[in-house]
Design a protein around this motif. Structure first.
Motif, PDB file in Angstrom:
ATOM      1  N   GLU A  57       0.832  -1.207   0.000  1.00  0.00           N
ATOM      2  CA  GLU A  57       0.000   0.000   0.000  1.00  0.00           C
ATOM      3  C   GLU A  57       0.866   1.256   0.000  1.00  0.00           C
ATOM      4  O   GLU A  57       0.498   2.284  -0.577  1.00  0.00           O
ATOM      5  N   LEU A  58       2.041   1.184   0.651  1.00  0.00           N
ATOM      6  CA  LEU A  58       2.947   2.335   0.667  1.00  0.00           C
ATOM      7  C   LEU A  58       3.378   2.689  -0.752  1.00  0.00           C
ATOM      8  O   LEU A  58       3.361   3.863  -1.150  1.00  0.00           O
ATOM      9  N   LEU A  59       3.770   1.686  -1.514  1.00  0.00           N
ATOM     10  CA  LEU A  59       4.214   1.940  -2.872  1.00  0.00           C
ATOM     11  C   LEU A  59       3.073   2.446  -3.750  1.00  0.00           C
ATOM     12  O   LEU A  59       3.254   3.341  -4.574  1.00  0.00           O
ATOM     13  N   ALA A  67       9.175  -1.764   5.281  1.00  0.00           N
ATOM     14  CA  ALA A  67       9.877  -0.671   5.953  1.00  0.00           C
ATOM     15  C   ALA A  67      10.799  -1.244   7.017  1.00  0.00           C
ATOM     16  O   ALA A  67      10.369  -2.000   7.887  1.00  0.00           O
ATOM     17  N   THR A  68      12.091  -0.891   6.945  1.00  0.00           N
ATOM     18  CA  THR A  68      13.090  -1.361   7.914  1.00  0.00           C
ATOM     19  C   THR A  68      13.516  -0.186   8.778  1.00  0.00           C
ATOM     20  O   THR A  68      13.956   0.856   8.262  1.00  0.00           O
ATOM     21  N   PHE A  69      13.406  -0.368  10.115  1.00  0.00           N
ATOM     22  CA  PHE A  69      13.793   0.666  11.079  1.00  0.00           C
ATOM     23  C   PHE A  69      15.189   0.332  11.596  1.00  0.00           C
ATOM     24  O   PHE A  69      15.422  -0.788  12.094  1.00  0.00           O
ATOM     25  N   VAL A 120       8.464  10.912  -3.112  1.00  0.00           N
ATOM     26  CA  VAL A 120       7.361  10.634  -2.190  1.00  0.00           C
ATOM     27  C   VAL A 120       7.780   9.562  -1.182  1.00  0.00           C
ATOM     28  O   VAL A 120       7.497   9.665   0.015  1.00  0.00           O
ATOM     29  N   ILE A 121       8.484   8.527  -1.668  1.00  0.00           N
ATOM     30  CA  ILE A 121       8.931   7.463  -0.761  1.00  0.00           C
ATOM     31  C   ILE A 121       9.930   8.018   0.243  1.00  0.00           C
ATOM     32  O   ILE A 121       9.903   7.675   1.434  1.00  0.00           O
ATOM     33  N   GLU A 122      10.843   8.928  -0.207  1.00  0.00           N
ATOM     34  CA  GLU A 122      11.792   9.553   0.720  1.00  0.00           C
ATOM     35  C   GLU A 122      11.048  10.338   1.800  1.00  0.00           C
ATOM     36  O   GLU A 122      11.438  10.333   2.968  1.00  0.00           O
ATOM     37  N   ILE A 124      12.519   2.073   3.015  1.00  0.00           N
ATOM     38  CA  ILE A 124      11.392   1.356   2.409  1.00  0.00           C
ATOM     39  C   ILE A 124      11.873   0.671   1.146  1.00  0.00           C
ATOM     40  O   ILE A 124      12.417   1.330   0.238  1.00  0.00           O
ATOM     41  N   ASP A 125      11.695  -0.628   1.064  1.00  0.00           N
ATOM     42  CA  ASP A 125      12.090  -1.394  -0.116  1.00  0.00           C
ATOM     43  C   ASP A 125      11.203  -0.972  -1.291  1.00  0.00           C
ATOM     44  O   ASP A 125       9.982  -1.012  -1.218  1.00  0.00           O
TER      45      ASP A 125
END
Length: 540
Positions: free
Chosen positions: A10-12, A62-64, A29-31, A55-56
């Motif tokens: 959904e993020l992409l 999403a990796t924190f 937008v992803i940044e 975010i891949d």
């Protein structure tokens, strides 16, 4: 809601949708999303932590990550984002200053406040990206014509929709009393594009001379192809304009090409400019000739050009004066703008009166200084003698051509002139010495006693004082203040000392005082010549 519990794709999808809508790069937008998630994580783990989110781009995962940097012991300030070499040994085998330790941390729960903050970050980033895109699109279009749609009018300024943004047509950039209604189509010139705090600002104009030039380029194929060039444009927006053109093809008449068949080409421009009358003038390298053309439809009898002052004197027949000046000075004002010269217009009667006055003044000068009768003094003036120096030092043969003058008379005339000049020189030098002039300045080559007197009256009394003068302070010049040329009077200007002569005298004084090494000047001249040679080779 944890970020991992949401549909990661959904993020992409959201990034793609926003990017398409705003016409920006999806990566931006992803940044923005990564930054907003990092802020949310910091609010959960602590503001001092260096939390980064990645975010891949394929899976949307999403990796924190928590990042800590190894620093010197004495530089350790932030215990959450920094560590010493000793502390780093717990995690690394042989750590050194500058190493970075990264470790993945659990994703955060997105509370209402965090989600709102994330939304603001994304909106801000998207807005900045939009502004950058708009600026990049329009910065290279400055100096061109664009068609737009009127959106609204604010305090006399027209806001124009130019496709991917808004532009402003200020009140003073409109022609006459133009008024527009919403959704009216408008053709405008992009005058300037600036990057400002509130976003890129696009300023439009319909009064700029370049607007007319661009309109002619659109209507006249020869201008677009470079066969005809527009050399200068002067406008009184909405009323009258003059445009100077030149053709680089002898078979093409530049004026006729711009006018077009039955005036079709120029009429198209006139209609766009609300009926502005346009004079199309052939350009000429010879400034007096160009000015005669520029003053059309008035006829010119004589032109006298002062190149140094960039002024020109124009004599017209008495009945042509009002036509040359134009209504409210419009014709001469536009001609001045077109040529870049200050124009003085006088009638033949006024010029004749001025010549008569000069004749009488010179006659009086010779009568008083040479003790001549009026008739003889008038003969001298009629033969072109304007001052005593010419009489004193001219070749005797030039005096013998005057009726009634033999060698004896010529010798007497020259003796009287020289005696008077010597007396005046002695008087000037005595006065200068009374004012405190030193011998170093009196002995300087190139200065007459009268020049030394003028310098002394202006406070220049030593060679050091003279060496500190600027060339324009001696020879005079012109300065542009608020668009108007202002005269700077020079101390030696009345002695007709040119700017170049003033430069040479001042430099000679500096060399004599040891302030300047002549060898340095020769080196500078050689460098300048070398630059000229390189430029010529490049052009070749």
């Amino acid at each position: 809601m944890a970020i991992t519990s949401a549909n990661q794709l959904e993020l992409l999808q959201t990034a793609e949708a926003v990017a398409r809508e705003k016409m920006i790069d999806p990566g931006l937008v992803i940044e923005a999303m990564e930054e907003s998630l990092a802020r949310a994580a910091k609010s959960r783990y602590g503001a001092e932590m260096d939390i980064r989110v990645s975010i891949d781009r394929k899976t949307g995962r999403a990796t924190f990550t928590r990042v800590r940097t190894v620093v010197e012991d004495e530089e350790l300030e932030n215990y959450q984002a920094e560590m010493t070499v000793e502390q780093a040994k717990q995690y690394m085998e042989s750590p050194s200053v500058g190493d970075v330790l990264t470790e993945e941390v659990p994703p955060v729960e997105m509370g209402r406040i965090a989600a709102q903050s994330a939304k603001q970050v994304i909106l801000q980033k998207v807005r900045e990206a939009e502004r950058d895109r708009q600026y990049e699109e329009f910065k290279d279009r400055a100096g061109t014509i664009i068609n737009g749609l009127v959106k609204r009018e604010e305090y006399g300024n027209v806001i124009v929709d130019v496709g991917r943004g808004e532009a402003v047509l200020r009140r003073n950039e409109k022609i006459g009393r133009e008024s527009y209604r919403p959704n009216d189509r408008i053709r405008v010139f992009i005058k300037d594009v600036r990057r400002e705090q509130r976003g890129p600002q696009i300023f439009l104009s319909r009064t700029a001379p370049e607007f007319m030039a661009e309109l002619f380029k659109m209507e006249v194929p020869e201008i677009y192809d470079g066969i005809i060039e527009i050399k200068a444009v002067a406008r009184d927006p909405g009323s009258r304009a003059k445009i100077a053109v030149i053709s680089y093809d002898n078979s093409i008449d530049p004026v006729g090409a711009c006018v077009g068949m039955r005036g079709s080409r120029v009429q198209a421009v006139v209609n766009e400019l609300q009926g502005e009358k346009i004079d199309i003038i052939p350009w000429n390298e010879d400034q007096p000739t160009f000015l005669v053309n520029a003053l059309q439809p008035a006829e010119v009898s004589k032109v006298v050009l002062d190149e140094e002052a960039e002024r020109i004197e124009v004599v017209v027949p008495d009945e042509q004066l009002s036509l040359a000046i134009g209504r409210r000075g419009q014709n001469v004002r536009l001609a001045s703008q077109l040529t870049g010269l200050d124009i003085d217009i006088m009638t033949e009667a006024e010029e004749s009166a001025r010549r008569q006055k000069e004749f009488e003044q010179r006659t009086g000068l010779f009568m008083e200084t040479l003790d001549l009768d009026e008739f003889f003094a008038q003969l001298l003036v009629s033969e072109g003698f304007t001052n005593l120096e010419e009489v004193a030092y001219v070749e005797v043969d030039e005096l013998l051509v005057i009726d009634g003058v033999d060698e004896g008379t010529a010798g007497e005339l020259q003796a009287r002139a020289r005696d008077y000049l010597e007396a005046q020189a002695k008087k000037a030098l005595d006065h200068a010495r009374e004012l405190g002039v030193e011998d170093s300045l009196v002995a300087f080559d190139g200065l007459t006693p009268q020049m030394i007197e003028a310098l002394a009256e202006d406070g220049v009394k030593t060679l050091e004082d003279f060496a500190t003068c600027a060339d324009w302070e001696l020879a005079g010049g012109w300065t542009t203040v608020d668009g108007q040329r202002v005269k700077d009077d020079g101390v030696l200007e009345k002695f007709e000392v040119s700017l170049e002569e003033a430069q040479n005298m001042v430099m000679t004084a500096r060399i004599q005082l040891g302030w300047v090494d002549p060898a340095d000047l020769e080196t500078e001249e050689d460098d300048a010549e070398g630059d000229d040679v390189e430029t010529a080779e490049d052009e070749a």
